[in-house]
Structures are given as C-alpha cells and as structure tokens.
Motif scaffolding. Structure first.
Motif, PDB file in Angstrom:
ATOM      1  N   ALA A 390       0.801  -1.088   0.104  1.00 31.49           N
ATOM      2  CA  ALA A 390      -0.334   0.192  -0.227  1.00 31.49           C
ATOM      3  C   ALA A 390       0.965   1.210   0.151  1.00 31.49           C
ATOM      4  O   ALA A 390       0.572   2.440  -0.678  1.00 31.49           O
ATOM      5  CB  ALA A 390      -0.872  -0.077   1.417  1.00 31.49           C
ATOM      6  N   VAL A 391       1.622   1.281   0.527  1.00 33.06           N
ATOM      7  CA  VAL A 391       2.610   2.396   0.358  1.00 33.06           C
ATOM      8  C   VAL A 391       3.927   2.522  -0.751  1.00 33.06           C
ATOM      9  O   VAL A 391       3.196   3.408  -0.878  1.00 33.06           O
ATOM     10  CB  VAL A 391       4.009   1.768   2.040  1.00 33.06           C
ATOM     11  CG1 VAL A 391       5.160   3.049   1.921  1.00 33.06           C
ATOM     12  CG2 VAL A 391       2.943   2.245   3.404  1.00 33.06           C
ATOM     13  N   ARG A 392       4.415   1.624  -1.286  1.00 37.63           N
ATOM     14  CA  ARG A 392       4.475   1.523  -2.730  1.00 37.63           C
ATOM     15  C   ARG A 392       3.472   2.486  -3.179  1.00 37.63           C
ATOM     16  O   ARG A 392       3.998   3.245  -4.479  1.00 37.63           O
ATOM     17  CB  ARG A 392       5.055   0.248  -2.921  1.00 37.63           C
ATOM     18  CG  ARG A 392       5.846  -0.070  -2.108  1.00 37.63           C
ATOM     19  CD  ARG A 392       6.484  -1.503  -3.054  1.00 37.63           C
ATOM     20  NE  ARG A 392       7.711  -2.350  -2.336  1.00 37.63           N
ATOM     21  CZ  ARG A 392       7.384  -3.698  -1.600  1.00 37.63           C
ATOM     22  NH1 ARG A 392       5.811  -3.587  -1.510  1.00 37.63           N
ATOM     23  NH2 ARG A 392       7.998  -4.321  -0.509  1.00 37.63           N
ATOM     24  N   ALA A 393       1.968   1.559  -3.527  1.00 37.35           N
ATOM     25  CA  ALA A 393       0.525   2.472  -4.235  1.00 37.35           C
ATOM     26  C   ALA A 393       0.910   3.541  -4.134  1.00 37.35           C
ATOM     27  O   ALA A 393       0.027   3.954  -4.358  1.00 37.35           O
ATOM     28  CB  ALA A 393      -0.579   1.489  -4.121  1.00 37.35           C
ATOM     29  N   THR A 394       1.605   4.659  -2.936  1.00 41.16           N
ATOM     30  CA  THR A 394       0.535   5.807  -2.951  1.00 41.16           C
ATOM     31  C   THR A 394       1.299   6.615  -3.850  1.00 41.16           C
ATOM     32  O   THR A 394       0.380   7.936  -3.805  1.00 41.16           O
ATOM     33  CB  THR A 394       1.495   6.325  -1.688  1.00 41.16           C
ATOM     34  OG1 THR A 394       2.720   6.444  -1.740  1.00 41.16           O
ATOM     35  CG2 THR A 394       0.597   5.626  -0.566  1.00 41.16           C
ATOM     36  N   GLY A 395       2.218   6.883  -4.859  1.00 41.02           N
ATOM     37  CA  GLY A 395       2.326   7.733  -5.063  1.00 41.02           C
ATOM     38  C   GLY A 395       3.490   8.478  -5.210  1.00 41.02           C
ATOM     39  O   GLY A 395       4.119   9.284  -5.697  1.00 41.02           O
ATOM     40  N   LEU A 396       4.189   8.589  -3.567  1.00 40.76           N
ATOM     41  CA  LEU A 396       4.852   9.468  -3.120  1.00 40.76           C
ATOM     42  C   LEU A 396       6.003   8.785  -3.253  1.00 40.76           C
ATOM     43  O   LEU A 396       7.255   9.642  -2.773  1.00 40.76           O
ATOM     44  CB  LEU A 396       5.163   9.069  -1.631  1.00 40.76           C
ATOM     45  CG  LEU A 396       3.394   8.970  -1.293  1.00 40.76           C
ATOM     46  CD1 LEU A 396       3.108   8.804   0.640  1.00 40.76           C
ATOM     47  CD2 LEU A 396       3.610  10.884  -1.612  1.00 40.76           C
ATOM     48  N   GLY A 397       6.745   7.669  -4.328  1.00 39.22           N
ATOM     49  CA  GLY A 397       8.073   7.519  -3.869  1.00 39.22           C
ATOM     50  C   GLY A 397       8.680   6.621  -3.427  1.00 39.22           C
ATOM     51  O   GLY A 397      10.375   6.422  -4.282  1.00 39.22           O
ATOM     52  N   ILE A 398       8.402   6.130  -2.657  1.00 36.57           N
ATOM     53  CA  ILE A 398       8.132   5.202  -1.635  1.00 36.57           C
ATOM     54  C   ILE A 398       8.590   3.484  -1.950  1.00 36.57           C
ATOM     55  O   ILE A 398       7.700   3.197  -2.544  1.00 36.57           O
ATOM     56  CB  ILE A 398       7.855   5.083  -0.385  1.00 36.57           C
ATOM     57  CG1 ILE A 398       8.466   5.946   0.486  1.00 36.57           C
ATOM     58  CG2 ILE A 398       8.686   3.992   0.713  1.00 36.57           C
ATOM     59  CD1 ILE A 398       7.216   6.605   2.193  1.00 36.57           C
ATOM     60  N   GLU A 399       9.585   3.184  -2.726  1.00 32.53           N
ATOM     61  CA  GLU A 399       9.407   1.261  -3.326  1.00 32.53           C
ATOM     62  C   GLU A 399      10.858   0.723  -2.625  1.00 32.53           C
ATOM     63  O   GLU A 399      10.160  -0.737  -2.392  1.00 32.53           O
ATOM     64  CB  GLU A 399      10.306   1.527  -4.547  1.00 32.53           C
ATOM     65  CG  GLU A 399      10.048   2.583  -5.526  1.00 32.53           C
ATOM     66  CD  GLU A 399      10.621   2.638  -7.100  1.00 32.53           C
ATOM     67  OE1 GLU A 399      11.951   1.763  -7.178  1.00 32.53           O
ATOM     68  OE2 GLU A 399      10.603   3.010  -7.756  1.00 32.53           O
ATOM     69  N   LEU A 400      11.350   0.562  -1.221  1.00 31.97           N
ATOM     70  CA  LEU A 400      11.748   0.005  -0.423  1.00 31.97           C
ATOM     71  C   LEU A 400      11.607   0.310   0.417  1.00 31.97           C
ATOM     72  O   LEU A 400      12.359   1.956   1.707  1.00 31.97           O
ATOM     73  CB  LEU A 400      13.079   0.158  -0.799  1.00 31.97           C
ATOM     74  CG  LEU A 400      14.069  -0.094  -2.154  1.00 31.97           C
ATOM     75  CD1 LEU A 400      15.544   0.049  -1.773  1.00 31.97           C
ATOM     76  CD2 LEU A 400      13.793  -1.625  -2.536  1.00 31.97           C
ATOM     77  N   VAL A 401      10.625  -0.190   1.395  1.00 31.94           N
ATOM     78  CA  VAL A 401      10.010  -0.612   2.613  1.00 31.94           C
ATOM     79  C   VAL A 401       9.545  -1.949   3.758  1.00 31.94           C
ATOM     80  O   VAL A 401      10.032  -2.863   2.436  1.00 31.94           O
ATOM     81  CB  VAL A 401       8.532   0.669   2.793  1.00 31.94           C
ATOM     82  CG1 VAL A 401       7.700  -0.479   1.149  1.00 31.94           C
ATOM     83  CG2 VAL A 401       7.749   0.945   3.739  1.00 31.94           C
ATOM     84  N   ALA A 402      10.040  -1.863   4.986  1.00 35.61           N
ATOM     85  CA  ALA A 402       9.899  -2.923   5.413  1.00 35.61           C
ATOM     86  C   ALA A 402       8.720  -2.259   6.652  1.00 35.61           C
ATOM     87  O   ALA A 402       9.018  -1.613   7.698  1.00 35.61           O
ATOM     88  CB  ALA A 402      11.415  -3.199   5.894  1.00 35.61           C
ATOM     89  N   ALA A 403       7.253  -2.756   7.019  1.00 38.88           N
ATOM     90  CA  ALA A 403       6.766  -2.918   8.271  1.00 38.88           C
ATOM     91  C   ALA A 403       6.666  -3.674   8.501  1.00 38.88           C
ATOM     92  O   ALA A 403       7.043  -4.881   8.474  1.00 38.88           O
ATOM     93  CB  ALA A 403       5.043  -3.028   8.049  1.00 38.88           C
ATOM     94  N   VAL A 404       6.640  -3.223   9.956  1.00 39.62           N
ATOM     95  CA  VAL A 404       7.145  -4.418  11.279  1.00 39.62           C
ATOM     96  C   VAL A 404       5.962  -4.231  12.619  1.00 39.62           C
ATOM     97  O   VAL A 404       5.749  -2.758  12.507  1.00 39.62           O
ATOM     98  CB  VAL A 404       7.952  -3.889  12.171  1.00 39.62           C
ATOM     99  CG1 VAL A 404       9.546  -4.856  11.545  1.00 39.62           C
ATOM    100  CG2 VAL A 404       8.810  -3.104  12.683  1.00 39.62           C
TER     101      VAL A 404
END
Length: 465
Positions: A390-404
């Motif tokens: 969902a974060v990658r799909a925001t269009g904010l340019g975030i591609e590398l993300v890790a959720a904990v």
C-alpha cells in the motif's frame, strides 16, 4: 547419490582456477579424507562464498557426512551457543580465537575431543538454520533424497543443461543460494564462485567474462535492479532470471518478464521454503504474462492443498487458506538440540507452510500472505505485507519499505524518504484503511538492513522500534 554430474565445473573468480572432471573429483576426495578422520557427529561449516567452502560441502554430501551450513558473519557468542547445543565433530573455517571448551584448534578447524557426539541418522545430509540473524535457530534436517530430488526437479523445470553457467549471486548458507549450486552441478553445468554478491563490485564483470547464462535474486535485488535500469540485453549470454525468497511485486514481475522476453530470455518466479530443500513450485516463463501474480504449479513429484480453518483440505480453485505441500523434498523435521540429529523422518512428506494462498482451475498457486506477518492497529489485524504494498502504491516515490509490528500500531521504515513524505504516507494509509494516522508510524531510514541472503532483516528493525 551424487550432486556432481558429468561435466560439472567450478570456476573461482578470486584465483582464476577452474576445476572439472578428474581434478574436481580429486579435490572433493581430498576434503572427504579430511572429514573421515574427525570424531563422530555432524560437521559445522562456516559457509563463505569461496572454493574451499564448496569443496568441503560437496565432500560432506558425497561421503555421507551430515553438514550444517552456518553464516560466517554469525558472531562468536552465537556460534558458541550453536556449538554447545549440537556438539559438532568440528567447526570448519572456524573464526580466529580460542575455541569453546572441549575443542582444540587444528588449522582453520575446531575439532571436538573424542567424547560425546551423537550418531546422526544415516539419511541426514544437510542442516540449515531457520534464521540467519540469531544464535538460537532451529535446524532444518534435510535428507540426501530431499536435496537431490529437489535439485533435479529444479534443473528439469528450468531446463538447465551442461552449457549453463551460474554465478553465486546468493550466500551458500541460504537455501536458495545452495539450490542454485546443487541444481547446476547435478546437470553438469558450471558454477562461477563470485563472492562480492549481485550488488557488489566485480560481480557483473564476472557475469560477462565467464559468460553466465542465469542469475538468481530475491525481491530486494529486483527493486534495486529496477532503480539501476538493469538491461539484460547488455550481458551477452544472460538469458534466464529466477526469483524466490519472498513475493515479488506484480508490476516488477511484469516489467522484468517483458525485459527478458525482449532480450530473448525468460524470467522464472519460484516459491519455496528451506523446509522443502527449498523449492516447491516454479511458474512457467511462458505463462507469466497471463498470470503475473502466480508462482505456478507444484514441482514434479509434489502437490499443493489448501487447508480450511476447520482443518480440512481442498484442491478446489479460488478457495483461500493455508498452503500445504507434499513431496519427496520435504524435510525430515527440525532439530533444536544434538539428540534430535539421530531422529528419522517425522513429517510424512507433508509441510504446513504457514502461508496463505489459493489454487486456480489449472492448479497454479497464488500466495497471498504469511500467517506470522500480521500486525495490529487499534485492535485490527492487518497484513504487514499488504501495508508495504500500500505504501508503494501511494505514488510518493517510496519503493523500498519494511513494516514491523509495534504494540497497537505498525512502524514502516521507508528507505531514503524525507520526513514530509513519511507524514503523507501515514495519512494515505489511514485514509485507505479508515483508521487514525497515529496507527501508522512511517519513518525514513538511510538503508533498510538486509540479511546476507538479501532478504530484509526484520528482526533488526523490530529492535529499533
């Protein structure tokens, strides 16, 4: 059983040395003789990406000596805990310093005194830790039959031949990296031992100079390759990419599939776990355009079922539940202490994967989530993998993300993201899930920590929360 097919070769980029035929057999036999004089018990091998490690591993397998492949980056305290729990006959490529009690230093080995040492089960061949980041993992017990049948099944579905050349793009103590070695050598292909890794200096020079035909990578690698503008056509013989080690975003599957087809090559998306030695399925390259979210049918000799909440199983299409795999490559079981190394097969060839998914009307599997990758936001159970997407799909340019998970919220680490972008990402998640933005703590981080395998080191991130 043997993992060394006729014509198999090892090419070492560090020394420029190439071993094949009688020279390879002789080198493996010399290492086997060194193993034969050790006390009884399993052998620990600190598995660097180098020629001595490969020769020692092959010697153990060919001489029926059970071997545990250990991450060489494991700290001395964690290694000592493993040694204490499993009392190996020796630790090969041991670190410098004083060996633990009961062991003596012999060159680059710690050798146990004659006392102790359980007689391991005769079918036990390879043990791999379930976690590379802690000193207290369970060991996955893999039989010779499991390792060899999986290597040959992978070679079959990928069409590996003696003309293929594969680099060591992943660590050998990681099951995916080990399967690349096994499947290529079993078919008489060449393995190029290149220690710098897919993102390291010298790796791509080796790919070109040795004429590598295939490359194995995990999702993080594909994210980085995309940012770097990877073009397979610029590498004269590289025509096969494989992906495992987690779910690759559908858009990246489509993108790399198109890149490979344009270059006259192919992309294979695979699904597996260490407990399955390690592959369970491979998506036929020619079907990715039709089913980019699928990991394909089970490998030859294996099968999938979907377990309902009531414990029953089905193979009917479109029914989601826990994925259950059956096949000759399923582990014998786990070991948490030395005595369990003597146990025989305990699983009945059945693996409860802990993953959610469903089968389609052709028997192709789609993996939709992981049982343990769940967080809670104000009491609501949410898939951490879905949040990352969902974060990658925001269009904010975030591609590398890790959720904990973090108590009653989720922390998402976004590589290279500015504070303002993080705030917008938190609000976007809140709007999407109809929950307050305080439940989604998006934080910028200079670089997401990785395990040696290239997978995200979620445990390190949990410790930073």
């Amino acid at each position: 059983m043997t993992l060394i097919g006729e014509g198999a070769r090892l090419a070492d980029t560090r020394t420029g040395r190439t071993l094949g035929g009688r020279a390879l057999s002789a080198a493996v036999e010399r290492e086997a003789l060194a193993l034969a004089v050790l006390p009884e018990g399993v052998v620990f091998l600190r598995a660097g990406t180098d020629l001595p490690t490969v020769l020692r591993y092959l010697a153990a397998f060919e001489s029926d000596r059970a071997v545990t492949l250990v991450d060489p980056a494991l700290d001395s305290g964690s290694l000592s805990l493993l040694v204490d729990r499993f009392s190996p006959a020796a630790v090969l490529a041991a670190p410098e310093g004083e060996p633990p009690g009961g062991y003596t230093a012999d060159g680059d080995r710690w050798v146990r005194g004659s006392e102790g040492g359980v007689r391991v089960h005769p079918e036990l061949a390879v043990l791999l830790p379930t976690s590379g980041s802690t000193g207290n993992p369970r060991l996955v017990r893999l039989s010779r039959r499991a390792v060899e049948t999986n290597a040959r099944a992978i070679a079959d579905v990928l069409g590996i031949t003696g003309d293929d050349v594969a680099p060591t793009s992943l660590p050998l103590h990681y099951s995916y990296g080990l399967s690349v070695l096994n499947s290529h050598l079993a078919r008489g292909a060449t393995v190029v031992i290149e220690p710098s890794g897919l993102l390291g200096r010298g790796f791509w020079d080796a790919v070109d100079s040795y004429g590598c035909t295939s490359l194995a990578a995990v999702p993080y690698h594909y994210e980085v390759l995309r940012r770097l503008g990877f073009d397979p056509a610029s590498h004269r013989r590289l025509r096969t990419l494989t992906q495992a080690g987690g779910k690759l975003r559908t858009e990246l599957v489509t993108e790399f599939d198109a890149k490979m087809r344009a270059a006259g090559g192919r992309l294979y998306v695979m699904y597996g776990q260490t407990e399955a030695a390690p592959r369970m399925s491979t998506m036929p390259a020619g079907r990715l355009a039709d089913k980019p979210s699928s990991v394909g049918p089970a490998l030859p000799g294996g099968s999938f079922g979907i377990r309902h909440n009531d414990g029953s199983e089905t193979t009917h299409p479109k029914i989601t539940g826990e994925i259950v795999y059956r096949g000759p490559n399923v582990m014998m079981g786990y070991a948490q202490r030395e005595a369990e190394l003597a146990l025989g097969e305990q699983t009945g060839g059945v693996l409860d994967t802990g993953d959610f998914g469903y089968l389609d009307d052709e028997g192709f599997l789609s993996v939709t989530g992981r049982l343990k990758r769940i967080g809670k936001v104000f009491g609501n159970r949410i898939s951490l993998d879905d949040l990352e997407q969902a974060v990658r799909a925001t269009g904010l340019g975030i591609e590398l993300v890790a959720a904990v998970p973090a108590d009653d919220k989720v922390v998402l680490f976004a590589e290279g993201a500015a504070q303002g972008v993080c705030r917008m990402a938190s609000r976007a998640l809140a709007d999407r899930l109809h929950l307050h933005s305080s439940g989604f703590d998006v934080r910028g981080i200079s670089a997401i920590p990785l395990l040696a395998s290239g997978k995200i080191d979620y445990q390190t991130l949990v410790e930073q929360v």
